[in-house]
Scaffold this motif. Structure first.
Motif, short mmCIF file in Angstrom:
data_model
loop_
_atom_site.label_atom_id
_atom_site.label_comp_id
_atom_site.label_asym_id
_atom_site.label_seq_id
_atom_site.Cartn_x
_atom_site.Cartn_y
_atom_site.Cartn_z
N LYS A 41 -4.10 20.82 -8.90
CA LYS A 41 -3.93 19.53 -8.22
C LYS A 41 -3.26 18.51 -9.14
O LYS A 41 -2.43 17.71 -8.71
CB LYS A 41 -5.28 19.02 -7.72
N MET A 42 -3.64 18.54 -10.41
CA MET A 42 -3.03 17.61 -11.36
C MET A 42 -1.55 17.93 -11.54
O MET A 42 -0.72 17.02 -11.60
CB MET A 42 -3.78 17.64 -12.69
N ASN A 43 -1.20 19.22 -11.62
CA ASN A 43 0.21 19.60 -11.66
C ASN A 43 0.92 19.21 -10.37
O ASN A 43 2.14 19.01 -10.37
CB ASN A 43 0.34 21.11 -11.89
N ALA A 75 -2.66 20.68 -0.20
CA ALA A 75 -1.20 20.53 -0.39
C ALA A 75 -0.87 20.34 -1.86
O ALA A 75 0.11 20.90 -2.38
CB ALA A 75 -0.69 19.35 0.44
N ALA A 76 -1.68 19.54 -2.56
CA ALA A 76 -1.44 19.31 -3.99
C ALA A 76 -1.66 20.60 -4.79
O ALA A 76 -0.96 20.85 -5.78
CB ALA A 76 -2.35 18.19 -4.50
N VAL A 77 -2.64 21.40 -4.38
CA VAL A 77 -2.86 22.69 -5.04
C VAL A 77 -1.61 23.53 -4.94
O VAL A 77 -1.13 24.10 -5.94
CB VAL A 77 -4.07 23.43 -4.42
N ARG A 78 -1.05 23.60 -3.73
CA ARG A 78 0.16 24.40 -3.54
C ARG A 78 1.33 23.82 -4.34
O ARG A 78 2.13 24.56 -4.92
CB ARG A 78 0.51 24.45 -2.06
N ASP A 79 1.42 22.48 -4.39
CA ASP A 79 2.51 21.84 -5.13
C ASP A 79 2.40 22.12 -6.63
O ASP A 79 3.41 22.13 -7.34
CB ASP A 79 2.49 20.32 -4.89
N CYS A 120 1.13 24.91 -8.00
CA CYS A 120 1.12 26.35 -8.31
C CYS A 120 2.38 26.88 -9.00
O CYS A 120 2.30 27.94 -9.66
CB CYS A 120 0.85 27.16 -7.04
N PRO A 121 3.54 26.24 -8.88
CA PRO A 121 4.71 26.78 -9.61
C PRO A 121 4.48 26.93 -11.12
O PRO A 121 5.04 27.84 -11.73
CB PRO A 121 5.80 25.76 -9.30
N ASN A 122 3.66 26.07 -11.73
CA ASN A 122 3.35 26.23 -13.15
C ASN A 122 2.65 27.57 -13.38
O ASN A 122 2.99 28.33 -14.29
CB ASN A 122 2.47 25.08 -13.65
N LEU A 123 1.70 27.88 -12.51
CA LEU A 123 0.99 29.15 -12.58
C LEU A 123 1.95 30.32 -12.35
O LEU A 123 1.90 31.33 -13.06
CB LEU A 123 -0.13 29.16 -11.53
N GLY A 124 2.83 30.16 -11.38
CA GLY A 124 3.76 31.23 -11.05
C GLY A 124 4.70 31.57 -12.19
O GLY A 124 5.00 32.74 -12.44
N ARG A 125 5.13 30.53 -12.91
CA ARG A 125 6.04 30.80 -14.03
C ARG A 125 5.33 31.56 -15.14
O ARG A 125 5.90 32.47 -15.74
CB ARG A 125 6.62 29.49 -14.56
N HIS A 126 4.08 31.20 -15.40
CA HIS A 126 3.32 31.93 -16.43
C HIS A 126 3.12 33.39 -16.03
O HIS A 126 3.21 34.28 -16.88
CB HIS A 126 1.97 31.25 -16.66
N ILE A 127 2.84 33.63 -14.75
CA ILE A 127 2.69 35.01 -14.28
C ILE A 127 3.98 35.79 -14.53
O ILE A 127 3.96 36.91 -15.08
CB ILE A 127 2.33 35.05 -12.78
N GLU A 128 5.10 35.21 -14.16
CA GLU A 128 6.39 35.88 -14.33
C GLU A 128 6.68 36.14 -15.80
O GLU A 128 7.14 37.22 -16.17
CB GLU A 128 7.49 35.00 -13.72
N ASN A 129 6.42 35.14 -16.66
CA ASN A 129 6.67 35.30 -18.09
C ASN A 129 5.82 36.43 -18.68
O ASN A 129 6.31 37.25 -19.46
CB ASN A 129 6.35 34.00 -18.83
N ALA A 138 -5.82 28.86 -1.34
CA ALA A 138 -4.41 28.51 -1.55
C ALA A 138 -3.88 29.14 -2.83
O ALA A 138 -2.74 29.64 -2.88
CB ALA A 138 -4.25 26.99 -1.59
N ILE A 139 -4.69 29.13 -3.88
CA ILE A 139 -4.27 29.77 -5.14
C ILE A 139 -4.18 31.27 -4.96
O ILE A 139 -3.21 31.92 -5.40
CB ILE A 139 -5.25 29.42 -6.27
N LYS A 140 -5.17 31.86 -4.31
CA LYS A 140 -5.16 33.32 -4.10
C LYS A 140 -3.92 33.75 -3.33
O LYS A 140 -3.29 34.77 -3.65
CB LYS A 140 -6.42 33.75 -3.37
N GLU A 141 -3.57 32.99 -2.29
CA GLU A 141 -2.40 33.34 -1.48
C GLU A 141 -1.12 33.23 -2.30
O GLU A 141 -0.23 34.08 -2.21
CB GLU A 141 -2.32 32.41 -0.27
N PHE A 142 -1.03 32.17 -3.13
CA PHE A 142 0.16 32.00 -3.97
C PHE A 142 0.29 33.15 -4.96
O PHE A 142 1.37 33.72 -5.14
CB PHE A 142 0.09 30.67 -4.71
N VAL A 143 -0.81 33.50 -5.61
CA VAL A 143 -0.78 34.55 -6.62
C VAL A 143 -0.43 35.90 -5.99
O VAL A 143 0.33 36.70 -6.55
CB VAL A 143 -2.12 34.63 -7.37
#
Length: 558
Positions: free
Chosen positions: A337-339, A353-357, A359-368, A393-398
């Protein structure tokens, strides 16, 4: 509902004598060097004997970029270790020791939290077994011997303008970053500009954490470059003849420290280089010994995966011939949410909505992390204010990133709350799915190694380095240091060098301010942006609230 503080929970711990913890690992009393009743060092003889054992599986815990909301990487490391033991696995954890600087500053301690802690918590966050003091003393002995050599005639012809070895202390003190020494006339030596780094940024710390044994330690200490002559040839620690005495000071500090979790499971706590200004991993000796004593070893790398995990993979694993079987990436609903733009004061309110917004930080770390050839599991470190919709929301994104996220409630429930995470992590580790490899080869040019990290991990468009820095890198290559890995010194709060740029920024540049050769540790330090190797205290440091209460117990620590 009111929860107890970390220190209140730690004080109520039902600790077992450290000999019992050692016995579970097959360590006899004669191979333990006790420091009181609840902590001990492991003898060098036992470490050597254990090398013939089969190695267990290595599990790395890392995290998204830290936010003021909190992520709980160490807490998750401890919780996962306890969870593995709860489901019948033979596991232990390996973490770093805490630095006094951030303990009295703003970061806090390094012993976990809630029901997932390592104890004795107060000792771990303060003087512990004296390892950091030994490192500080060894480092500053070399500093004193350099100045003493110059005072007594300078036989090595050291150019006083090119003394590269600073002093250190384990405290945040910005006033010592740049100083002038030896004022006061002839008896005090020759005045020159100098400075202090924090102990955790010392090359001696890095060497202790990468050395394989005392002989390797002494060789690495001897390899330290402390200054240059007028003809630019290097002066080494062994030229000053300090390496032997430094090794003597560090003899006991080289031995891993054995402690226990709240659930009486074994933990090695040893070494403590910061990940934003050093390589951010506990000692190789502790990790490799733990792998010979248990079937699973859970370790962590400092700060976010762009710093700690990258250095764990590219420096520690490369140098120590280690390979993680699985990476656990810690995230929280609050941090997402802070991200996503939510202020800290509003984090307790549901905002999917903020959680989803965020999540790209999390997604980049996963990819890296996947780019290193290692499977990734996301651990959602649960806070009591999290809602089911936010967690989903996090589970769906991941899941959309090709990984899986598991909710873990170890902070509140200990191993009971981390059993699901432990079960899945063990399954993946046992499946031998990893095909680990660092992201750049040894023989790549130093500047290309920096650019590889900048572009593949940070997603920077370019690296900004002036001619002086590029020439210095070429000079080191010509001197035989071109095969060394690079250790990035950068803010932990962002993929960029701007600590306020959260999320997953692109289109930024990586400015290099300085490069340093750590010939003993075996890497090139690349100082980026405004990062400081001697931090300062915040406006209201934690030390203002730390004191002894009426019962002579420590208050205000956590």
């Amino acid at each position: 509902m009111a929860y107890k503080t970390d220190i209140e929970i730690a004080r109520e711990a039902n600790k077992k004598p450290i000999q019992e913890i050692g016995k579970k690992l097959g360590i006899s009393e004669k191979d333990l060097v006790p420091y009181g009743h609840d902590k001990a060092k492991i003898s060098a003889e036992f470490i050597e004997q254990s090398k013939k054992n089969k190695s267990g599986k290595l599990i790395l815990v890392t995290a998204i970029n830290p936010t003021p909301a909190g992520e709980g990487k160490t807490t998750t490391t401890v919780g996962l270790g306890d969870g593995l033991n709860r489901i019948g696995k033979n596991a232990m954890i390996c973490i770093r020791e805490a630095s006094l600087g951030p303990c009295f500053g703003m970061k806090g301690g390094a012993a976990g939290g809630g029901m997932a802690q390592v104890v004795p918590m107060e000792d771990m966050n303060l003087h512990f077994t004296g390892d950091f003091h030994a490192i500080t003393s060894a480092h500053n002995l070399l500093s004193a011997m350099i100045d003493n050599h110059i005072y007594w005639g300078n036989e090595l012809e050291i150019d006083q303008r090119r003394v590269t070895w600073k002093r250190v202390m384990d405290m945040n003190d910005r006033a010592l970053r740049d100083i002038v020494t030896s004022l006061g006339g002839v008896p005090n030596g020759f005045p020159r500009q100098a400075g202090f780094d924090i102990t955790v940024a010392s090359e001696v710390m890095a060497i202790l954490c990468l050395a394989l044994d005392l002989q390797d330690l002494e060789k690495r200490l001897g390899d330290i470059i402390v200054a240059y002559r007028r003809d630019r040839t290097p002066v080494y620690c062994r030229d000053i003849k300090a390496d032997g005495a430094m090794t003597v000071l560090l003899k006991d500090a080289m031995q891993p420290n054995l402690v226990q979790t709240l659930e009486n499971n074994a933990a090695f706590v040893h070494g403590g280089p910061f990940a934003n200004i050093a390589h951010g991993c506990n000692s190789v000796v502790a990790t490799k010994t733990a792998l010979k004593l248990t079937d699973y070893v859970v370790t962590e790398a400092g700060f976010g995966a762009d710093l700690g995990a990258e250095k764990f993979m590219n420096i520690k694993c490369r140098k120590a011939d280690l390979a993680p079987s699985v990476v656990v990436l810690v995230a929280t609903v609050r941090a997402m949410k802070m991200n996503g733009g939510v202020a800290k004061a509003d984090l307790g309110t549901e905002n999917v909505a903020a959680v989803r917004d965020g999540c790209p930080n999390l997604g980049r770390h996963i990819e890296n992390l996947k780019s290193f050839g290692v499977p990734v599991v996301v651990a959602i470190n649960h806070f009591v204010t999290d809602t089911d919709a936010e967690v989903d929301a996090i589970k769906e994104f991941v899941a959309a990133q090709g990984s899986e996220a598991i909710l873990s409630k170890h902070w509140e429930f200990g191993s009971e709350g981390s059993a699901d995470l432990a079960t899945r992590v063990a399954e993946i580790a046992d499946a031998d799915m990893a095909n680990f490899a660092p992201i750049y080869p040894d023989d790549m040019r130093l500047m290309e190694k920096i650019e590889t990290i900048a572009k593949r991990i940070y997603r920077a468009d370019e690296v900004l380095a002036d001619k002086k820095i590029r020439s210095q890198l070429k000079d080191w290559e010509e001197q035989g240091y071109g095969d060394l890995p690079v250790c990035m010194a950068k803010t932990q709060y962002s993929f960029s060098t701007d600590p306020n740029l959260r999320g997953a920024p692109t289109g930024h540049s990586l400015p290099i301010r300085e490069v340093r050769l750590s010939a003993g540790a075996g890497f090139i330090v690349v100082v980026c942006g405004e990062i400081m190797t001697m931090p300062g205290l915040p406006r209201v440091p934690s030390s203002e609230a730390i004191c002894l209460n009426a019962d002579n117990q420590i208050d205000g620590l956590f």
